[in-house]
Enzyme design. Structure first.
Site, mmCIF file in Angstrom:
data_model
loop_
_atom_site.group_PDB
_atom_site.id
_atom_site.type_symbol
_atom_site.label_atom_id
_atom_site.label_comp_id
_atom_site.label_asym_id
_atom_site.label_seq_id
_atom_site.Cartn_x
_atom_site.Cartn_y
_atom_site.Cartn_z
ATOM 1 N N ASP A 160 0.848 -1.197 0.000
ATOM 2 C CA ASP A 160 0.000 0.000 0.000
ATOM 3 C C ASP A 160 0.879 1.241 0.000
ATOM 4 O OD1 ASP A 160 -2.302 1.852 0.833
ATOM 5 O OD2 ASP A 160 -3.307 -0.084 0.865
ATOM 6 N N ASP A 169 -0.367 2.562 18.306
ATOM 7 C CA ASP A 169 -1.134 1.322 18.189
ATOM 8 C C ASP A 169 -0.399 0.275 17.359
ATOM 9 O OD1 ASP A 169 -3.148 2.421 19.669
ATOM 10 O OD2 ASP A 169 -4.576 2.607 18.022
ATOM 11 N N HIS A 192 -3.711 5.960 3.653
ATOM 12 C CA HIS A 192 -4.415 4.763 3.203
ATOM 13 C C HIS A 192 -3.774 3.488 3.753
ATOM 14 C CE1 HIS A 192 -5.972 1.822 0.202
ATOM 15 N NE2 HIS A 192 -6.994 2.664 0.086
ATOM 16 N N ASN A 291 -13.789 0.402 -6.754
ATOM 17 C CA ASN A 291 -14.876 1.291 -6.330
ATOM 18 C C ASN A 291 -15.541 2.035 -7.480
ATOM 19 O OD1 ASN A 291 -14.039 0.522 -3.798
ATOM 20 N ND2 ASN A 291 -13.076 2.463 -3.288
ATOM 21 N N ALA A 301 -7.518 -7.783 -8.825
ATOM 22 C CA ALA A 301 -8.525 -8.647 -8.201
ATOM 23 C C ALA A 301 -9.237 -9.521 -9.220
ATOM 24 C CB ALA A 301 -9.546 -7.804 -7.437
ATOM 25 N N SER A 360 -11.229 -0.954 -0.433
ATOM 26 C CA SER A 360 -9.934 -0.908 0.247
ATOM 27 C C SER A 360 -10.081 -1.188 1.734
ATOM 28 C CB SER A 360 -9.285 0.472 0.068
ATOM 29 O OG SER A 360 -8.753 0.636 -1.218
#
Length: 414
Positions: A160, A169, A192, A291, A301, A360
Site C-alpha cells: 500500500d 497502536d 491509506h 470502487n 482482483a 480498500s
C-alpha cells in the site's frame, strides 16, 4: 478517501514492459540474455527514501536502465525498460524462446469512494468495537474477542502507501518494511496504508481507550510501500512487493489497490502468473474489487488466482460503489466484508484515526480473518482460500454482487 494528488491518479500504460518467463527454458539471465537483454535481481537494487534501507526498482520515478531488466526471482517475472521487437517475437512463440507473455506495465492506485450514508443501519460502531469486527464475528459489542485466535505467528504483507511507523497502536507490529517507490521512505504520507494495516492488525486494546478496530491483533506485519504518498504506483512496483513478500514467507498478501478494467477485458497475465506462484509458495493474495460501481472487478482482483473482495454497507448489502462481477475468467467476486464507515488507525499528523469507505477497507477485514484461519486451522495458499470461502455467511444478494457472502471468523477445522 481522496488522493492528495489533485491531478487524479495516472492511468494506462507506463511505457515499460513486464514479461513472464518459462523457467524450463533456463534462468531469467539465460532467457533474456539470448534476446540481448541484461538482467539484475530485484534483491540487488536499492530504492526508497534516504536512509530507508529500502529495496526494489521499476517504480515511480526510477526507470529501469535502457536495454535491461529487473528480475523478480520468486515470481519468474522480469520488468523491462522497453520492449525490443525480439521480445515480442519470443512472446508469440514462447515454447521456442522462453518468454510466455509480454504485457505493458500499468499505473495502479488506491480506490477512493464517497458513498451516501445508508439509512437505518443494522450494524454500528459501539464505544468498544467497530461494526466491522462485530459483523464478522471478531468481537462483541463490548469489544471482547469472540475467538481464542488472534493471528499470532502469522505474517501478513500489506502492499500500500506505507505505514506511520510512529503510531503507538502499531508500534512493534512491523517485522520488516521496505519502500518500492523511488525517493520515498516507508513512512506513510497518504494515510491509506496505515488505515489498512490498522484494520488487519490493530491492537485488542488501542492506546487512549479507542474502540477496537483490528481483526488480528496478534499477527506480524510486512509493510511494502508500492504506492507513493499521492496514492499512485505501477504494476511493476506491485509485482516487486509481491515478490519480496513471498521471499519473506508471508502467509497473506493484502492489496487494497488496482486499476480499472473495461467490460470484456481479461486479467493481466503477469498478475495471474504472480498469483499462481504465490499460491504454490503457500501465500494467498487478497485484493480489493474496486470502487467504480456497476463496472467490472478491477485489476489485479480480476485474476483467477487472486481472492477478490466486495464491500458491504452497515446493512450487509453491497455498497453502491463496489465493483461487480461482469467479466468472467477471474472477474468474479469471492467474498464480501464491511467497507462503509470503517474506523481505523491513521497517521499521527492526520489526527491518528479516521473513518473511510471503500473496497480498500473491506479487503483488510478479509486479510485479518485469513490470519485467524492460518493460526486456527493451519491452512495456507489454496487451502486457506477454500477455508475462507467455505465458511462465508450467505447474504441476500447474488454472487455477482457479494461473492459467496460475508467473510466471518473461521472455524477451527477446515
Amino acid at each position: 478517501m481522496t488522493s492528495p494528488d489533485e491531478r487524479g491518479p495516472r492511468t494506462g500504460a507506463t511505457g515499460r514492459t513486464i514479461v513472464v518467463l518459462d523457467e524450463r527454458e533456463g534462468s531469467a539471465p539465460d532467457v533474456l540474455g539470448r534476446l540481448g537483454v541484461s538482467c539484475v535481481s530485484a534483491r540487488d537494487v536499492r530504492r526508497g527514501g534516504a536512509g530507508d534501507g529500502s529495496v526494489g526498482t521499476a517504480g515511480i520515478g526510477d526507470p529501469v536502465p535502457p536495454g535491461s531488466a529487473v528480475v523478480l526471482d520468486a515470481l519468474g517475472i522480469a520488468i523491462l525498460a522497453d520492449a525490443p521487437p525480439v521480445v515480442a517475437e519470443a512472446a508469440a512463440d514462447p515454447g521456442a524462446r522462453g518468454v510466455v507473455t509480454a504485457e505493458p506495465e500499468v499505473w495502479v492506485h488506491t480506490f477512493p469512494a464517497t458513498p451516501a450514508p445508508a439509512p437505518g443501519t443494522t450494524f454500528a460502531d459501539t464505544a468498544l468495537a467497530t461494526w466491522g469486527l462485530i459483523a464478522t464475528g471478531v468481537a462483541t459489542d463490548e469489544g471482547r474477542g469472540s475467538t481464542a485466535f488472534d493471528g499470532a505467528g502469522v505474517l501478513v504483507a500489506v502492499l500500500d502507501t506505507g505505514i506511520d511507523e510512529r503510531h503507538p497502536d502499531l508500534a512493534g507490529r512491523v517485522r520488516l518494511a521496505r519502500s518500492f517507490v523511488a525517493g520515498e521512505a516507508v513512512q506513510d504520507g497518504n494515510g491509506h496504508g496505515t488505515h489498512v494495516a490498522g484494520t488487519i492488525g490493530g491492537p485488542a486494546s488501542p492506546v487512549g481507550g479507542q474502540r477496537r478496530y483490528g481483526v488480528a491483533p496478534g499477527c506480524d506485519l510486512l509493510i511494502g510501500k508500492v504506492l507513493g504518498d499521492a496514492g499512485s504506483g505501477t504494476s511493476g512496483g506491485v509485482l516487486e512487493g509481491m515478490n519480496w513478500a513471498i521471499e519473506q514467507g508471508a502467509h497473506v498478501i493484502s492489496m487494497s489497490l488496482g486499476s480499472a478494467v473495461a467490460e470484456g477485458e481479461g486479467p493481466l497475465r503477469y498478475y495471474e502468473a504472480a498469483a499462481r506462484a504465490a499460491l504454490r509458495a503457500g501465500t494467498l493474495i487478497i485484493a480489493a474489487a474496486g470502487n467504480d460501481g456497476d463496472q467490472p472487478v478491477g485489476s489485479p482482483a480480476n485474476c483467477p488466482s487472486v481472492l477478490a473482495v466486495a464491500a458491504l454497507d452497515h446493512q450487509l448489502v453491497r455498497a453502491e460503489f463496489s465493483c461487480i462481477a461482469i467479466n468472467g475468467d477471474g472477474g468474479e467476486l469471492n467474498l464480501a466484508a464491511p467497507g462503509v464507515g470503517i474506523y481505523s488507525a491513521f497517521p499521527l499528523a492526520q489526527d491518528s484515526y479516521a473513518t473511510l469507505d471503500g473496497t480498500s477497507m473491506a479487503t483488510p477485514h478479509v486479510s485479518g480473518l485469513a490470519a485467524l484461519a492460518v493460526q486456527a486451522a493451519g491452512v495456507r495458499g489454496q487451502d486457506l482460500w477454500n477455508h475462507l470461502v467455505a465458511h462465508a455467511r450467505p447474504l441476500t444478494q447474488g454472487e455477482n454482487l457479494v461473492g459467496r457472502g460475508l467473510a466471518v471468523v473461521p472455524l477451527v477445522s477446515a
